[in-house]
Design a protein around this motif. Structure first.
Motif, PDB file in Angstrom:
ATOM      1  N   LEU A  46       1.996   4.858   1.398  1.00  0.00           N
ATOM      2  CA  LEU A  46       1.394   4.185   0.251  1.00  0.00           C
ATOM      3  C   LEU A  46       0.117   3.459   0.664  1.00  0.00           C
ATOM      4  N   LEU A  47       0.196   2.694   1.751  1.00  0.00           N
ATOM      5  CA  LEU A  47      -0.956   1.921   2.194  1.00  0.00           C
ATOM      6  C   LEU A  47      -2.092   2.825   2.673  1.00  0.00           C
ATOM      7  N   ALA A  48      -1.733   3.921   3.333  1.00  0.00           N
ATOM      8  CA  ALA A  48      -2.773   4.841   3.800  1.00  0.00           C
ATOM      9  C   ALA A  48      -3.525   5.446   2.622  1.00  0.00           C
ATOM     10  N   ILE A  61     -15.531  -1.748   3.667  1.00  0.00           N
ATOM     11  CA  ILE A  61     -14.537  -2.790   3.413  1.00  0.00           C
ATOM     12  C   ILE A  61     -13.659  -3.002   4.639  1.00  0.00           C
ATOM     13  N   LEU A  62     -13.337  -4.244   4.928  1.00  0.00           N
ATOM     14  CA  LEU A  62     -12.427  -4.589   6.012  1.00  0.00           C
ATOM     15  C   LEU A  62     -11.080  -4.961   5.401  1.00  0.00           C
ATOM     16  N   LEU A  63     -10.095  -4.130   5.642  1.00  0.00           N
ATOM     17  CA  LEU A  63      -8.776  -4.373   5.057  1.00  0.00           C
ATOM     18  C   LEU A  63      -7.969  -5.308   5.946  1.00  0.00           C
ATOM     19  N   PRO A  64      -7.183  -6.193   5.342  1.00  0.00           N
ATOM     20  CA  PRO A  64      -6.388  -7.146   6.130  1.00  0.00           C
ATOM     21  C   PRO A  64      -5.210  -6.469   6.807  1.00  0.00           C
ATOM     22  N   GLU A  65      -4.808  -7.038   7.941  1.00  0.00           N
ATOM     23  CA  GLU A  65      -3.573  -6.605   8.578  1.00  0.00           C
ATOM     24  C   GLU A  65      -2.402  -7.029   7.706  1.00  0.00           C
ATOM     25  N   THR A  66      -1.418  -6.167   7.583  1.00  0.00           N
ATOM     26  CA  THR A  66      -0.262  -6.512   6.758  1.00  0.00           C
ATOM     27  C   THR A  66       0.999  -5.922   7.356  1.00  0.00           C
ATOM     28  N   SER A  67       2.108  -6.582   7.150  1.00  0.00           N
ATOM     29  CA  SER A  67       3.401  -6.084   7.617  1.00  0.00           C
ATOM     30  C   SER A  67       4.472  -6.512   6.632  1.00  0.00           C
ATOM     31  N   TYR A 121      -3.497  -4.519  -2.088  1.00  0.00           N
ATOM     32  CA  TYR A 121      -3.193  -3.799  -0.840  1.00  0.00           C
ATOM     33  C   TYR A 121      -2.366  -4.684   0.100  1.00  0.00           C
ATOM     34  N   LEU A 122      -2.838  -5.900   0.295  1.00  0.00           N
ATOM     35  CA  LEU A 122      -2.160  -6.818   1.209  1.00  0.00           C
ATOM     36  C   LEU A 122      -0.719  -7.057   0.792  1.00  0.00           C
ATOM     37  N   CYS A 123      -0.512  -7.340  -0.496  1.00  0.00           N
ATOM     38  CA  CYS A 123       0.821  -7.729  -0.962  1.00  0.00           C
ATOM     39  C   CYS A 123       1.764  -6.548  -1.125  1.00  0.00           C
ATOM     40  N   GLN A 124       1.230  -5.346  -1.344  1.00  0.00           N
ATOM     41  CA  GLN A 124       2.096  -4.170  -1.329  1.00  0.00           C
ATOM     42  C   GLN A 124       2.632  -3.925   0.075  1.00  0.00           C
TER      43      GLN A 124
END
Length: 225
Positions: A46-48, A61-67, A121-124
């Motif tokens: 999903l994130l990709a 765009i710089l996407l945040p790191e998320t886990s 994106y971050l919260c997903q």
């Protein structure tokens, strides 16, 4: 051993099929690990996909790191996701069944829209949509439930003087939400309610043991649903 997975009476019968087994032995811990890996892979996909969309829409765009922080059920996910995205976007984010994801106030500049989409994106990634936690059983789960139903469960029932009817060829038949179409290991005592309850407690149905693991691989709390 994962708490709550086995009754004490079943330990001797199912030792080789539980998380108490030696390393490398097929067990419920392996099933949980498989579920977790498959759920995480769905989040990664999903994130990709979303990252590719964002990169095309917002070059550089710089996407945040998320886990993943938590897998939440539908009843609580919406509020938690809205809170997460609202804080990250700096405006109220609302999830609506018909309208999708909206904000208040609506973004008025390209930068504000980019911030909202980045927050989504971050919260997903932190709080995956509940639908990503649902999938068909994986090969390890099918192998476990088949081995348990063919070996451990009949062995337990024989020790109680009951012969289980043969397992159907299709292992999916015993994974359908606890239903056992065409296969009932307790058929011999169906007319005796006390005996049935005793056997089901001593020799649990595989679906009962599997229900101790959530669809995303985390053990369920004792007494949880």
């Amino acid at each position: 051993m994962r708490p709550g997975i086995l009754t004490a009476a079943m330990i001797a019968v199912a030792l080789a099929l539980t998380g108490c087994a030696p390393a490398g032995t097929l067990g419920l811990d392996a099933v949980a690990d498989e579920r977790a890996a498959r759920a995480e892979a769905r989040v990664d996909a999903l994130l990709a996909s979303y990252a590719e969309y964002l990169a095309d829409r917002w070059p550089g765009i710089l996407l945040p790191e998320t886990s993943i922080e938590a897998w939440l059920g539908p009843g609580v996910w919406t509020t938690a996701f809205q809170n997460c995205a609202s804080e990250a976007a700096g405006r109220e984010v609302v999830v609506d069944v018909d309208a999708g994801i909206t904000t208040s106030p609506p973004p008025r500049t390209a930068g504000e829209l980019r911030d909202v989409e980045t927050a989504i994106y971050l919260c997903q990634g932190r709080l995956p949509p509940p639908g990503l936690g649902v999938s068909d059983p994986g090969p390890i789960e099918i192998a476990w439930v088949t081995a348990y139903a063919r070996d451990a469960l009949p062995t337990c029932l024989r020790r109680e003087g009951v012969a289980a009817e043969p397992l159907p060829d299709d292992p999916f038949a015993i994974l359908s939400g606890g239903a056992t179409p065409g296969w009932d290991p307790y058929r011999a005592v169906r007319g005796d309610a006390p005996a049935l309850r005793r056997l089901q407690a001593l020799c649990p149905h595989p679906s009962v043991l599997l229900s101790s693991i959530s669809p995303v691989g985390e053990p369920r709390p004792q007494g949880g649903s």
